[in-house]
Motif scaffolding. Structure first.
Motif, PDB file in Angstrom:
ATOM      1  N   TYR A  49      -1.652  11.634  -6.539  1.00  0.00           N
ATOM      2  CA  TYR A  49      -2.466  10.652  -6.863  1.00  0.00           C
ATOM      3  C   TYR A  49      -3.222  10.020  -5.700  1.00  0.00           C
ATOM      4  O   TYR A  49      -4.460   9.441  -5.806  1.00  0.00           O
ATOM      5  CB  TYR A  49      -2.157   9.513  -8.013  1.00  0.00           C
ATOM      6  CG  TYR A  49      -1.583   9.933  -9.168  1.00  0.00           C
ATOM      7  CD1 TYR A  49      -2.294  10.575 -10.060  1.00  0.00           C
ATOM      8  CD2 TYR A  49      -0.228   9.737  -9.283  1.00  0.00           C
ATOM      9  CE1 TYR A  49      -1.854  11.077 -11.393  1.00  0.00           C
ATOM     10  CE2 TYR A  49       0.293  10.009 -10.396  1.00  0.00           C
ATOM     11  CZ  TYR A  49      -0.283  10.842 -11.345  1.00  0.00           C
ATOM     12  OH  TYR A  49       0.314  11.183 -12.570  1.00  0.00           O
ATOM     13  N   GLY A  50      -2.785   9.999  -4.686  1.00  0.00           N
ATOM     14  CA  GLY A  50      -3.467   9.675  -3.218  1.00  0.00           C
ATOM     15  C   GLY A  50      -3.124   8.270  -2.966  1.00  0.00           C
ATOM     16  O   GLY A  50      -1.864   7.718  -3.293  1.00  0.00           O
ATOM     17  N   LEU A  51      -3.857   7.363  -2.356  1.00  0.00           N
ATOM     18  CA  LEU A  51      -3.737   6.231  -1.933  1.00  0.00           C
ATOM     19  C   LEU A  51      -3.753   5.131  -3.028  1.00  0.00           C
ATOM     20  O   LEU A  51      -4.431   5.299  -3.785  1.00  0.00           O
ATOM     21  CB  LEU A  51      -4.583   5.557  -0.989  1.00  0.00           C
ATOM     22  CG  LEU A  51      -4.651   6.513   0.504  1.00  0.00           C
ATOM     23  CD1 LEU A  51      -5.632   6.247   1.286  1.00  0.00           C
ATOM     24  CD2 LEU A  51      -3.290   6.452   1.261  1.00  0.00           C
TER      25      LEU A  51
ATOM     26  N   THR B 231       1.144   5.575  -0.878  1.00  0.00           N
ATOM     27  CA  THR B 231       0.512   7.044  -1.203  1.00  0.00           C
ATOM     28  C   THR B 231       1.272   7.920  -2.035  1.00  0.00           C
ATOM     29  O   THR B 231       2.647   7.769  -1.919  1.00  0.00           O
ATOM     30  CB  THR B 231       0.247   7.765   0.150  1.00  0.00           C
ATOM     31  OG1 THR B 231      -0.550   8.957  -0.125  1.00  0.00           O
ATOM     32  CG2 THR B 231       1.488   8.064   0.988  1.00  0.00           C
ATOM     33  N   HIS B 232       0.913   8.467  -2.908  1.00  0.00           N
ATOM     34  CA  HIS B 232       1.386   9.397  -3.963  1.00  0.00           C
ATOM     35  C   HIS B 232       0.943  10.792  -3.705  1.00  0.00           C
ATOM     36  O   HIS B 232      -0.291  11.187  -3.192  1.00  0.00           O
ATOM     37  CB  HIS B 232       1.136   9.069  -5.417  1.00  0.00           C
ATOM     38  CG  HIS B 232       1.890   9.737  -6.217  1.00  0.00           C
ATOM     39  ND1 HIS B 232       1.514  10.764  -6.828  1.00  0.00           N
ATOM     40  CD2 HIS B 232       3.336   9.221  -6.996  1.00  0.00           C
ATOM     41  CE1 HIS B 232       2.608  11.326  -7.590  1.00  0.00           C
ATOM     42  NE2 HIS B 232       3.576  10.268  -7.767  1.00  0.00           N
ATOM     43  N   ASP B 233       1.926  11.753  -3.767  1.00  0.00           N
ATOM     44  CA  ASP B 233       1.464  13.247  -3.330  1.00  0.00           C
ATOM     45  C   ASP B 233       0.184  13.726  -4.469  1.00  0.00           C
ATOM     46  O   ASP B 233      -0.342  14.455  -4.127  1.00  0.00           O
ATOM     47  CB  ASP B 233       2.659  14.163  -3.491  1.00  0.00           C
ATOM     48  CG  ASP B 233       3.707  13.899  -2.265  1.00  0.00           C
ATOM     49  OD1 ASP B 233       3.009  13.306  -1.314  1.00  0.00           O
ATOM     50  OD2 ASP B 233       4.717  14.279  -2.653  1.00  0.00           O
TER      51      ASP B 233
ATOM     52  N   GLN C  98       0.953  -1.182  -0.034  1.00  0.00           N
ATOM     53  CA  GLN C  98      -0.080   0.025  -0.114  1.00  0.00           C
ATOM     54  C   GLN C  98       0.788   1.110  -0.005  1.00  0.00           C
ATOM     55  O   GLN C  98       1.853   1.341   0.879  1.00  0.00           O
ATOM     56  CB  GLN C  98      -0.821   0.065   1.250  1.00  0.00           C
ATOM     57  CG  GLN C  98      -2.159  -1.048   1.243  1.00  0.00           C
ATOM     58  CD  GLN C  98      -2.855  -0.747   2.187  1.00  0.00           C
ATOM     59  OE1 GLN C  98      -2.776  -0.216   3.051  1.00  0.00           O
ATOM     60  NE2 GLN C  98      -4.215  -1.279   2.052  1.00  0.00           N
TER      61      GLN C  98
ATOM     62  N   PHE D 122      -4.756   3.449  -8.307  1.00  0.00           N
ATOM     63  CA  PHE D 122      -5.122   4.445  -7.274  1.00  0.00           C
ATOM     64  C   PHE D 122      -6.651   4.240  -7.419  1.00  0.00           C
ATOM     65  O   PHE D 122      -7.499   5.246  -7.019  1.00  0.00           O
ATOM     66  CB  PHE D 122      -4.550   5.645  -7.858  1.00  0.00           C
ATOM     67  CG  PHE D 122      -3.345   5.893  -7.660  1.00  0.00           C
ATOM     68  CD1 PHE D 122      -2.768   5.935  -6.303  1.00  0.00           C
ATOM     69  CD2 PHE D 122      -2.221   5.986  -8.772  1.00  0.00           C
ATOM     70  CE1 PHE D 122      -1.346   6.177  -6.112  1.00  0.00           C
ATOM     71  CE2 PHE D 122      -0.921   6.065  -8.682  1.00  0.00           C
ATOM     72  CZ  PHE D 122      -0.493   6.144  -7.216  1.00  0.00           C
TER      73      PHE D 122
ATOM     74  N   LEU E  93       6.415   9.059  -4.104  1.00  0.00           N
ATOM     75  CA  LEU E  93       5.668   7.857  -3.661  1.00  0.00           C
ATOM     76  C   LEU E  93       6.328   7.350  -2.465  1.00  0.00           C
ATOM     77  O   LEU E  93       7.317   7.102  -2.333  1.00  0.00           O
ATOM     78  CB  LEU E  93       5.994   6.783  -4.821  1.00  0.00           C
ATOM     79  CG  LEU E  93       5.211   5.350  -4.685  1.00  0.00           C
ATOM     80  CD1 LEU E  93       3.512   5.799  -5.020  1.00  0.00           C
ATOM     81  CD2 LEU E  93       5.706   4.629  -5.849  1.00  0.00           C
ATOM     82  N   TYR E  94       5.195   7.106  -1.470  1.00  0.00           N
ATOM     83  CA  TYR E  94       5.656   6.502  -0.025  1.00  0.00           C
ATOM     84  C   TYR E  94       5.036   5.368   0.192  1.00  0.00           C
ATOM     85  O   TYR E  94       3.788   5.093   0.038  1.00  0.00           O
ATOM     86  CB  TYR E  94       5.540   7.620   0.838  1.00  0.00           C
ATOM     87  CG  TYR E  94       6.055   8.924   0.707  1.00  0.00           C
ATOM     88  CD1 TYR E  94       7.502   9.050   1.007  1.00  0.00           C
ATOM     89  CD2 TYR E  94       5.321   9.915   0.102  1.00  0.00           C
ATOM     90  CE1 TYR E  94       8.018  10.321   0.677  1.00  0.00           C
ATOM     91  CE2 TYR E  94       6.020  11.313  -0.204  1.00  0.00           C
ATOM     92  CZ  TYR E  94       7.333  11.339   0.007  1.00  0.00           C
ATOM     93  OH  TYR E  94       7.964  12.503  -0.412  1.00  0.00           O
ATOM     94  N   LYS E  95       5.759   4.276   0.847  1.00  0.00           N
ATOM     95  CA  LYS E  95       5.195   3.247   1.265  1.00  0.00           C
ATOM     96  C   LYS E  95       4.219   3.227   2.680  1.00  0.00           C
ATOM     97  O   LYS E  95       4.877   3.975   3.596  1.00  0.00           O
ATOM     98  CB  LYS E  95       6.210   2.128   1.840  1.00  0.00           C
ATOM     99  CG  LYS E  95       6.356   0.769   0.983  1.00  0.00           C
ATOM    100  CD  LYS E  95       7.120  -0.175   1.566  1.00  0.00           C
ATOM    101  CE  LYS E  95       8.003  -0.616   0.288  1.00  0.00           C
ATOM    102  NZ  LYS E  95       8.915  -1.629   0.808  1.00  0.00           N
ATOM    103  N   LEU E  96       3.088   2.876   2.830  1.00  0.00           N
ATOM    104  CA  LEU E  96       2.332   3.060   4.124  1.00  0.00           C
ATOM    105  C   LEU E  96       2.753   2.019   5.128  1.00  0.00           C
ATOM    106  O   LEU E  96       2.985   0.693   4.774  1.00  0.00           O
ATOM    107  CB  LEU E  96       0.962   2.972   3.838  1.00  0.00           C
ATOM    108  CG  LEU E  96       0.552   4.311   3.237  1.00  0.00           C
ATOM    109  CD1 LEU E  96      -1.137   4.157   2.817  1.00  0.00           C
ATOM    110  CD2 LEU E  96       0.788   5.653   3.720  1.00  0.00           C
TER     111      LEU E  96
END
Length: 129
Positions: free
Chosen positions: A94-96, A90-92, A88, A112, A126-129
């Motif tokens: 496009y969101g989750l 999150t992108h600045d 999962q 997305f 892009l970041y991992k949750l």
């Protein structure tokens, strides 16, 4: 206009065109040249081909630091974050989303919800949750 002075005929110089008139005539002449070049399909094709040949692919590598350089060496780049299918994220913009595909260390495909996007390295947003 000729004016006779005794036995000698001389031509009177006409007044020089104003600066605005000179600029206007140059603009019109340039427009005619450009429109003539654009209407020639052979020239248009060769220009497109020249543009494509001149482009180089973007290089992800930075230049090497020379030991004789007076500048400090650049800091080492952080390691590329690894993603796997099902992560999962999150992108600045496009969101989750959920990672649906991984292309080595080149790109990831993320779903997305309303759209799927292929995001290439570096994964800045892009970041991992």
């Amino acid at each position: 206009m000729l004016r006779k002075r005794g036995m000698i005929a001389c031509a009177m110089p006409s007044p020089a065109p104003s600066l605005k008139a000179q600029v206007r005539s140059r603009i019109l002449a340039r427009a005619l040249i450009v429109s003539a070049n654009l209407s020639d399909p052979r020239r248009e094709r060769s220009q497109k081909q020249h543009i494509l040949e001149g482009m180089k692919p973007a290089s992800g590598e930075s230049r090497r630091h020379l030991s004789t350089s007076p500048f400090k060496p650049p800091p080492p780049s952080p390691p590329v974050e690894q993603f796997s299918v099902g992560d999962q994220v999150t992108h600045d913009r496009y969101g989750l989303g959920v990672v649906t595909g991984v292309e080595d260390e080149v790109a990831v495909v993320v779903d997305f919800g309303s759209r799927q996007e292929r995001i290439t390295t570096p994964f800045n947003k892009l970041y991992k949750l």
